[in-house]
Design a protein around this motif. Structure first.
Motif, PDB file in Angstrom:
ATOM      1  N   TRP A 520     -44.051  -9.416   8.287  1.00  0.00           N
ATOM      2  CA  TRP A 520     -43.677  -8.628   9.462  1.00  0.00           C
ATOM      3  C   TRP A 520     -42.267  -8.057   9.300  1.00  0.00           C
ATOM      4  N   ALA A 521     -41.338  -8.849   8.776  1.00  0.00           N
ATOM      5  CA  ALA A 521     -39.972  -8.371   8.576  1.00  0.00           C
ATOM      6  C   ALA A 521     -39.934  -7.205   7.596  1.00  0.00           C
ATOM      7  N   ALA A 522     -40.824  -7.239   6.602  1.00  0.00           N
ATOM      8  CA  ALA A 522     -40.823  -6.185   5.594  1.00  0.00           C
ATOM      9  C   ALA A 522     -41.397  -4.879   6.121  1.00  0.00           C
ATOM     10  N   VAL A 523     -42.391  -4.962   7.026  1.00  0.00           N
ATOM     11  CA  VAL A 523     -43.094  -3.736   7.432  1.00  0.00           C
ATOM     12  C   VAL A 523     -42.777  -3.292   8.855  1.00  0.00           C
ATOM     13  N   SER A 524     -42.150  -4.152   9.664  1.00  0.00           N
ATOM     14  CA  SER A 524     -42.006  -3.849  11.094  1.00  0.00           C
ATOM     15  C   SER A 524     -41.194  -2.592  11.351  1.00  0.00           C
ATOM     16  N   LEU A 525     -40.101  -2.400  10.616  1.00  0.00           N
ATOM     17  CA  LEU A 525     -39.268  -1.223  10.852  1.00  0.00           C
ATOM     18  C   LEU A 525     -40.025   0.056  10.523  1.00  0.00           C
ATOM     19  N   SER A 526     -40.781   0.036   9.436  1.00  0.00           N
ATOM     20  CA  SER A 526     -41.586   1.210   9.081  1.00  0.00           C
ATOM     21  C   SER A 526     -42.679   1.438  10.116  1.00  0.00           C
ATOM     22  N   LEU A 527     -43.337   0.357  10.567  1.00  0.00           N
ATOM     23  CA  LEU A 527     -44.365   0.502  11.606  1.00  0.00           C
ATOM     24  C   LEU A 527     -43.787   1.082  12.888  1.00  0.00           C
ATOM     25  N   LEU A 528     -42.577   0.669  13.226  1.00  0.00           N
ATOM     26  CA  LEU A 528     -41.930   1.207  14.415  1.00  0.00           C
ATOM     27  C   LEU A 528     -41.711   2.714  14.275  1.00  0.00           C
ATOM     28  N   PHE A 530     -43.450   4.750  12.363  1.00  0.00           N
ATOM     29  CA  PHE A 530     -44.765   5.399  12.418  1.00  0.00           C
ATOM     30  C   PHE A 530     -45.243   5.524  13.868  1.00  0.00           C
ATOM     31  N   ALA A 531     -45.038   4.455  14.665  1.00  0.00           N
ATOM     32  CA  ALA A 531     -45.481   4.466  16.058  1.00  0.00           C
ATOM     33  C   ALA A 531     -44.732   5.510  16.869  1.00  0.00           C
ATOM     34  N   VAL A 532     -43.423   5.630  16.649  1.00  0.00           N
ATOM     35  CA  VAL A 532     -42.633   6.634  17.370  1.00  0.00           C
ATOM     36  C   VAL A 532     -43.066   8.042  16.957  1.00  0.00           C
ATOM     37  N   ALA A 533     -43.313   8.236  15.653  1.00  0.00           N
ATOM     38  CA  ALA A 533     -43.769   9.553  15.185  1.00  0.00           C
ATOM     39  C   ALA A 533     -45.111   9.915  15.817  1.00  0.00           C
ATOM     40  N   ALA A 534     -46.043   8.952  15.885  1.00  0.00           N
ATOM     41  CA  ALA A 534     -47.347   9.214  16.503  1.00  0.00           C
ATOM     42  C   ALA A 534     -47.203   9.520  17.982  1.00  0.00           C
ATOM     43  N   LEU A 535     -46.300   8.823  18.646  1.00  0.00           N
ATOM     44  CA  LEU A 535     -46.064   9.064  20.066  1.00  0.00           C
ATOM     45  C   LEU A 535     -45.546  10.481  20.301  1.00  0.00           C
ATOM     46  N   TYR A 542     -45.207  11.469  27.417  1.00  0.00           N
ATOM     47  CA  TYR A 542     -45.001  10.074  27.829  1.00  0.00           C
ATOM     48  C   TYR A 542     -44.044   9.376  26.865  1.00  0.00           C
ATOM     49  N   ILE A 543     -43.082  10.139  26.351  1.00  0.00           N
ATOM     50  CA  ILE A 543     -42.225   9.618  25.293  1.00  0.00           C
ATOM     51  C   ILE A 543     -41.436   8.390  25.726  1.00  0.00           C
ATOM     52  N   TRP A 544     -40.804   8.427  26.917  1.00  0.00           N
ATOM     53  CA  TRP A 544     -39.944   7.310  27.330  1.00  0.00           C
ATOM     54  C   TRP A 544     -40.756   6.070  27.700  1.00  0.00           C
ATOM     55  N   ALA A 545     -41.853   6.288  28.437  1.00  0.00           N
ATOM     56  CA  ALA A 545     -42.701   5.143  28.782  1.00  0.00           C
ATOM     57  C   ALA A 545     -43.330   4.546  27.528  1.00  0.00           C
ATOM     58  N   GLY A 546     -43.734   5.430  26.618  1.00  0.00           N
ATOM     59  CA  GLY A 546     -44.327   4.944  25.374  1.00  0.00           C
ATOM     60  C   GLY A 546     -43.330   4.162  24.538  1.00  0.00           C
ATOM     61  N   LEU A 547     -42.100   4.632  24.464  1.00  0.00           N
ATOM     62  CA  LEU A 547     -41.069   3.919  23.715  1.00  0.00           C
ATOM     63  C   LEU A 547     -40.838   2.531  24.291  1.00  0.00           C
ATOM     64  N   ALA A 548     -40.797   2.452  25.637  1.00  0.00           N
ATOM     65  CA  ALA A 548     -40.592   1.154  26.275  1.00  0.00           C
ATOM     66  C   ALA A 548     -41.726   0.191  25.941  1.00  0.00           C
ATOM     67  N   VAL A 549     -42.967   0.678  25.996  1.00  0.00           N
ATOM     68  CA  VAL A 549     -44.119  -0.174  25.698  1.00  0.00           C
ATOM     69  C   VAL A 549     -44.090  -0.625  24.239  1.00  0.00           C
ATOM     70  N   ILE A 550     -43.785   0.312  23.324  1.00  0.00           N
ATOM     71  CA  ILE A 550     -43.743  -0.027  21.898  1.00  0.00           C
ATOM     72  C   ILE A 550     -42.678  -1.089  21.622  1.00  0.00           C
ATOM     73  N   PHE A 554     -43.223  -4.888  20.162  1.00  0.00           N
ATOM     74  CA  PHE A 554     -42.576  -5.342  18.938  1.00  0.00           C
ATOM     75  C   PHE A 554     -41.738  -6.591  19.188  1.00  0.00           C
ATOM     76  N   VAL A 555     -41.017  -6.611  20.288  1.00  0.00           N
ATOM     77  CA  VAL A 555     -40.181  -7.775  20.598  1.00  0.00           C
ATOM     78  C   VAL A 555     -41.041  -9.013  20.845  1.00  0.00           C
TER      79      VAL A 555
END
Length: 614
Positions: A520-528, A530-535, A542-550, A554-555
């Motif tokens: 998770w430590a190795a891939v989490s930053l990249s996944l984050l 990717f998730a922001v790019a998809a959003l 829904y950028i701000w609400a989506g960011l909060a949910v993401i 993650f946390v």
């Protein structure tokens, strides 16, 4: 607790070299370490000498293969702002870089010396530290960077030198200050590969590390009392351990302190293990101020545990499972004496390796044992007592007489005060009587004002003298108790002086699922990312609400892997409650203020009316 008679000792008539050898340390390295303490003359012969001018120009002074210690110290005038430096590895072309990296792999395969990080540093921190680490890594694109190929070439060159002449050198120095006999052991390595070899903070050509022992004289013998190890950001009292602290200071054959060297960094530790090191990135003053206010509110007002998320975690591996150098083993030391009269020590003020033009200096080579990077005197050389916080500590044989002398001085002062205070008190009363007699006489106004000032001054003096008596009484009690304890053979807690104790990290106590946490430590930053790019691409509205949910997802995932799920949920709930309060205030601020005013008005009226009727 060991008594001085149980400790190793050397006669005061012993030579400097004999004393250094009597107590020379045993250093344990981590498996996979590529660079060990060596002789500087061998290194210098493999270097070129350069001058960096203030206009950005670099001038070659002596070519590689032609440099000697004598040429190193030849006088060469330079303008202010110039930087003189050595260069161990010459610039490499792309083909040369590829070749040395391939040769490095072959060498390690041949030697069988592989380093395995185990639970990596990124798994030991949260998502925000990993984000900061990514920015820190990207900063090397702009900073003067020592490349991985440079580190590989240095490893190959050092291995060749070691193969021709396998010797391990320390540079020993003996000096005396304030009743202490001080033994310094300086270790020079041709490269620091903490970043490229062990996922640390930085790499730089050459490295100077140092261990210091402090001995006192008693009955014609020199007896060790303290050992201080240079180690990253630790300083002063935190650097030293008392000789009888067997849990912190390990020794072999009673005379030789054990040092565990950090892999690549060569920092020195008292105990075997993996040490958490942190780098705090430079933040703007306004952001630092906001963070301090938030931390104060979070810990003091809300009662939450303190947590500094704005740091980058690194690990200094001091496992001690690699090469051992020192007395009693297969690899021993080749000592060389140095002092201020040693020409290369005192006369070369430049860098002992590449000037990488790193704005935060981490990738620049260090100065020598006597000087800092900027050529100024190194404190650990000219003030070895202050370096370890011992400038305020007398040698043990002097401690008891000094305590007795202090008690005698305070006792004499108390006797003086017993006579002085009544005299001053009577004088104050006389002045008070005189001042009272002046009242009602307008023609004495000037004298009245002057006498009033005298009374104020004298009153403060009497008050301070009485406070001094009280403070001296408490101080005398404490000193007397300590003196009695010392006379009875007792000693202080050997760690009482330490504020920040360097302790090995135990990552197994932090992570619940080791393998999953590391993945998770190795891939989490990249996944984050990717998730922001998809959003942004699929749901920009829904950028701000989506960011909060993401971020919350993650946390939560992070906390589950770190075994802190319940604590994290509680913190998230608290933060969401605070956000809800802010939103409610923004929407209903008029009603909130009106309601607060009404409540305070009613409460105030009730209290005042109760006073009237009470």
């Amino acid at each position: 607790m060991a008594s001085p008679s149980d400790r190793p000792a050397a006669p005061v008539t012993a030579s400097d070299l004999e004393l250094l050898r009597k107590f020379e340390p045993v250093v344990y390295f981590t498996r996979g370490e590529q660079f060990f303490p060596m002789a500087v003359d061998k290194y210098v012969r493999e270097c070129s000498l350069w001058q960096h001018h203030p206009d950005g120009r670099d001038e070659l002074l002596v070519r590689q293969g032609e440099l000697t210690l004598e040429k190193l110290i030849e006088p060469r005038p330079a303008v202010f702002g110039s930087v003189r430096y050595l260069r161990f590895i010459e610039p490499l072309s792309l083909a040369e870089s590829a070749q040395v990296l391939a040769d490095q792999l072959l060498l390690r395969r041949k030697l069988g010396e592989y380093f395995h990080a185990g639970i990596g540093r990124l798994a030991r921190g949260g998502i925000l530290p990993r984000l900061l680490d990514g920015l820190f890594s990207l900063s090397f694109l702009l900073r003067g960077k020592v490349t991985a190929a440079t580190a590989a070439a240095a490893e190959l060159d050092y291995h060749e030198m070691l193969t021709k002449d396998e010797a391990y050198t320390y540079y020993g120095r003996l000096t005396r200050q304030n009743g202490w006999t001080i033994l310094q052991y300086w270790f020079f390595s041709c490269f620091d590969s903490w970043r490229s070899g062990f996922h640390g903070v930085n790499d730089h050509e050459s490295d100077w590390e140092m261990v210091t022992l402090y001995l006192y004289e008693q009955d014609g013998q020199l007896i060790p009392e303290w050992a201080a190890y240079a180690s990253h950001d630790f300083k002063g009292d935190d650097l030293r351990r008392r000789w009888d602290d067997s849990a912190e200071l390990q020794k072999e054959d009673q005379s030789h302190p054990v040092v565990f060297s950090g892999a690549g960094s060569h920092a020195s530790y008292f105990r075997r293990g993996e040490y958490q090191a942190e780098v705090n990135p430079p933040l703007p003053p306004w952001l630092s101020g906001l963070l301090r206010l938030w931390n104060k509110f979070w810990t003091e007002t809300l009662g939450q545990p303190a947590a500094d998320a704005f740091h980058i975690p690194f690990v200094d591996f001091a496992r001690g499972d690699g090469l051992r150098i020192g007395p009693g083993g297969s690899q021993t030391w080749s000592p060389v004496l140095i002092d201020e009269s040693t020409p290369w020590v005192s006369q070369y003020r430049g860098l002992w390796g590449l000037f990488a033009r790193d704005p935060i200096s981490g990738e620049n080579a260090p100065g020598g044992p006597m000087y800092n990077r900027d050529g100024s005197p190194r404190a650990s050389w000219y003030d070895p007592l202050g370096f370890a916080g011992l400038d305020k500590v007398p040698p043990p044989p002097q401690m008891q007489p000094m305590l007795a002398d202090n008690c005698a001085k305070i006792y004499r002062r108390q006797q003086e005060l017993e006579k002085l205070i009544p005299e001053k008190a009577v004088e104050l009363q006389e002045k008070g009587v005189r001042l009272k007699g002046m009242e009602g006489n307008p023609h004495l106004a000037k004298q009245y004002t002057a006498l009033e000032k005298e009374i104020i001054t004298l009153s403060a003096e009497v008050r301070n003298l009485r406070r001094e008596v009280s403070e001296n009484t408490s101080l005398l009690e404490g000193l007397t108790r300590r003196l009695d304890r010392m006379k009875a053979g007792g000693q202080d807690d050997p760690r009482f002086h330490i504020r920040h104790l360097a302790e090995p990290d135990d990552p197994t106590q932090v992570l619940r699922f080791d393998r999953a946490a590391q993945t998770w430590a190795a891939v989490s930053l990249s996944l984050l990312m990717f998730a922001v790019a998809a959003l942004i691409f699929f749901a920009p509205g829904y950028i701000w609400a989506g960011l909060a949910v993401i971020l919350i997802l993650f946390v939560v995932a992070e906390s589950f892997l770190r075994g802190a799920f319940i604590q994290t949920v509680g913190r998230i709930t608290l933060i969401l409650a605070m956000i809800a309060l802010v939103i409610l205030f923004i929407h209903f601020w008029k009603w909130i203020i009106v309601g607060a005013l009404l409540i305070m008005g009613i409460s105030l009226m009730y209290n005042r009316l109760r006073e009237m009727t009470g």
